[in-house]
Design an enzyme around this catalytic site. Structure first.
Site, PDB file in Angstrom:
ATOM      1  N   ARG A  73      45.635  60.858  54.446  1.00  0.00           N
ATOM      2  CA  ARG A  73      45.550  60.271  53.165  1.00  0.00           C
ATOM      3  C   ARG A  73      44.157  61.319  52.423  1.00  0.00           C
ATOM      4  NH1 ARG A  73      40.743  59.918  54.205  1.00  0.00           N
ATOM      5  NH2 ARG A  73      40.571  59.085  52.021  1.00  0.00           N
ATOM      6  N   GLY A  74      43.852  61.123  51.083  1.00  0.00           N
ATOM      7  CA  GLY A  74      43.121  62.036  50.546  1.00  0.00           C
ATOM      8  C   GLY A  74      43.533  63.222  50.141  1.00  0.00           C
ATOM      9  N   ALA A  75      43.477  63.739  48.809  1.00  0.00           N
ATOM     10  CA  ALA A  75      43.932  64.683  47.878  1.00  0.00           C
ATOM     11  C   ALA A  75      44.211  65.881  48.961  1.00  0.00           C
ATOM     12  CB  ALA A  75      43.212  64.832  46.907  1.00  0.00           C
ATOM     13  N   GLN A 129      38.444  52.599  53.169  1.00  0.00           N
ATOM     14  CA  GLN A 129      38.248  53.890  53.697  1.00  0.00           C
ATOM     15  C   GLN A 129      36.639  54.368  53.723  1.00  0.00           C
ATOM     16  OE1 GLN A 129      40.380  53.240  51.053  1.00  0.00           O
ATOM     17  NE2 GLN A 129      42.128  54.492  50.896  1.00  0.00           N
ATOM     18  N   ASN A 177      39.938  58.695  40.586  1.00  0.00           N
ATOM     19  CA  ASN A 177      39.667  58.773  41.952  1.00  0.00           C
ATOM     20  C   ASN A 177      39.797  57.204  42.347  1.00  0.00           C
ATOM     21  OD1 ASN A 177      38.404  59.969  44.196  1.00  0.00           O
ATOM     22  ND2 ASN A 177      36.744  58.645  44.009  1.00  0.00           N
ATOM     23  N   ASP A 201      41.175  62.711  42.974  1.00  0.00           N
ATOM     24  CA  ASP A 201      42.411  62.793  43.337  1.00  0.00           C
ATOM     25  C   ASP A 201      43.286  63.827  42.495  1.00  0.00           C
ATOM     26  OD1 ASP A 201      42.878  61.039  45.867  1.00  0.00           O
ATOM     27  OD2 ASP A 201      41.464  60.262  44.494  1.00  0.00           O
ATOM     28  N   ARG A 244      53.852  59.887  46.891  1.00  0.00           N
ATOM     29  CA  ARG A 244      52.641  59.097  46.311  1.00  0.00           C
ATOM     30  C   ARG A 244      52.112  59.930  44.981  1.00  0.00           C
ATOM     31  NH1 ARG A 244      47.401  58.118  49.749  1.00  0.00           N
ATOM     32  NH2 ARG A 244      46.956  56.564  48.161  1.00  0.00           N
TER      33      ARG A 244
HETATM   34  O1  MRU Z   1      44.223  56.307  48.864  1.00  0.00           O
HETATM   35  P1  MRU Z   1      43.648  57.494  49.551  1.00  0.00           P
HETATM   36  O2  MRU Z   1      42.800  57.256  50.696  1.00  0.00           O
HETATM   37  O3  MRU Z   1      44.468  58.764  49.569  1.00  0.00           O
HETATM   38  O4  MRU Z   1      42.613  58.147  48.164  1.00  0.00           O
HETATM   39  C1  MRU Z   1      42.291  59.178  48.165  1.00  0.00           C
HETATM   40  C2  MRU Z   1      40.617  59.112  48.493  1.00  0.00           C
HETATM   41  O5  MRU Z   1      40.145  58.941  49.513  1.00  0.00           O
HETATM   42  C3  MRU Z   1      39.534  59.279  47.400  1.00  0.00           C
HETATM   43  O6  MRU Z   1      39.997  58.804  45.972  1.00  0.00           O
HETATM   44  C4  MRU Z   1      38.807  60.097  47.355  1.00  0.00           C
HETATM   45  O7  MRU Z   1      37.721  59.751  46.988  1.00  0.00           O
HETATM   46  C5  MRU Z   1      39.232  61.531  46.639  1.00  0.00           C
HETATM   47  S1  MRU Z   1      40.432  62.120  47.755  1.00  0.00           S
HETATM   48  C6  MRU Z   1      39.785  63.596  47.968  1.00  0.00           C
END
Ligand code: MRU
Length: 372
Positions: free
Chosen positions: A54-56, A211, A262, A252, A97
């Site tokens: 996960r995470g952008a 997270q 975000n 994101d 997603r």
């Molecule tokens: O739902 P996730 O865990 O994929 O969400 C993304 C994130 O972890 C956050 O929004 C984060 O701050 C930015 S992603 C680099």
């Protein structure tokens, strides 16, 4: 980033078998460091949707490798059949997603790279392999640069505080686990720590999936950065009492006008920071900028995930990992996964090209070639 003293990225091709993609299964952290193997597009789609990754940035890199697997397993009987299979897999990956723009960006980059490779299927597969690696390498390099640019903000505060620890608050996990390496919000923190600047991080737990508590706290701990986990509602109180010098979060999806999507709860931190005169910065690579979107609030798709994530929590008990229900069985729950912070609440954007104002003029001053 080092885990138990060994360097890892968050995604890589299996040494000795380039048909297998390896990832860290983030659902099991911090209790277990487990590596998972992905061999099909179905594996990749599930890993993104169910948040093994996960995470952008990491979602983008995983989609890049997913497209490579798509090319590898597409029929080779004719170019049209190959193309049809790859296009179907591209659509399947894009649907996993909705909020992080890196997902569609990486899939489209792969489609363009394959199309540019000509009519030979082998050449297209080679292009997909090369591009997956490029996306991952570029992500790590961009995050590293974000650290170099962002650290100046921390250095300036450290000078003002005569070396007393700089208190940074962050939300969710925009650390190396959310990218291929280094992270975005955490990159300036790691750079500061490595330069010997005293820094302490307030880590929002980040319900419902925690997270912050599970991932950000774990990775800061692996790097030796002092940190404290707080409940999501504590940030405003800490800011009122002068205990936060700087907020740095990730993104994101960021519009070219500086609105930032975000993890849910980011907007409330931005409001509290604004009210208390605390600088609120967003760290992001350009792969997270949506060059088509002007109005974040109206246009950015906000993912709504299964309410089970709100109703049930898991954690470690004395007899292993356990799930528990934390609300009445009969109550409804809703699970909005992201929110949008308007540009007017953002002190600046920290990108791989430098720090700019969260505005159309600021963004295009760093990326003039994107102006249309
Ligand atoms: O739902 P996730 O865990 O994929 O969400 C993304 C994130 O972890 C956050 O929004 C984060 O701050 C930015 S992603 C680099």
């Amino acid at each position: 980033m080092n885990v138990h003293g060994q360097h890892y990225r968050t995604i890589w091709l299996k040494p000795g078998d380039p048909t297998v993609v390896q990832i860290i299964d983030q659902r099991r952290l911090p209790f277990e460091f487990a590596i998972e193997e992905l061999t099909t597009v179905a594996d990749v789609a599930l890993a993104i949707k169910e948040m093994h990754v996960r995470g952008a940035g990491l979602i983008g890199a995983t989609a890049g490798y997913g497209m490579y697997l798509a090319a590898l397993h597409a029929p080779r009987t004719a170019l049209t059949a190959f193309q049809a299979a790859v296009a179907a897999d591209a659509a399947r990956l894009k649907a996993t997603r909705p909020t992080a723009v890196n997902l569609a960006w990486a899939v489209d980059r792969q489609l363009a790279a394959m199309a540019a490779a000509g009519e030979e299927i082998d050449a297209r597969i080679a292009a997909a392999a090369r591009t997956a690696q490029e996306i991952a390498d570029e992500d790590a390099a961009f995050c590293r640069s974000i650290g170099e640019h962002g650290v100046t903000l921390i250095e300036e505060i450290a000078r003002r505080k005569h070396g007393a620890p700089v208190n940074v608050l962050t939300h969710c996990n925009a650390g190396w686990l959310a990218f291929v390496d280094y992270g975005t919000a955490t990159a300036p923190i790691y750079t500061a720590h490595d330069r010997g600047i005293a820094v302490h991080v307030w880590v929002d737990e980040t319900r419902p999936r925690n997270q912050g508590a599970r991932l950000t706290a774990w990775e800061l701990g692996q790097h030796g950065v002092p940190h404290t986990v707080i409940v999501d509602n504590a940030g405003g109180h800490l800011m009122q009492h002068g205990l936060v010098d700087l907020v740095i979060v990730g993104s994101d999806r960021t519009t070219y006008t500086g609105d930032v999507a975000n993890k849910i709860g980011t907007y409330l931190k931005a409001l509290a920071a604004h009210d208390n005169g605390v600088p609120f910065y967003v760290a992001l690579p350009s792969s997270t900028i949506d060059w088509e979107m002007r109005d974040g609030l109206a246009e950015i798709p906000i993912e709504e995930r299964d309410a089970t994530e709100v109703r049930i929590m898991d954690g470690r008990s004395s007899d292993g990992i356990r799930e528990i229900l934390i609300m009445p069985e009969s109550s409804r729950a809703a699970n909005y996964a992201f929110d949008v912070t308007p540009a007017r609440l953002v002190s600046g954007l920290i990108t791989e090209r430098g720090v700019c104002a969260a505005s159309e003029a600021g963004v295009f001053s760093l990326y003039p070639e994107k102006r249309r």
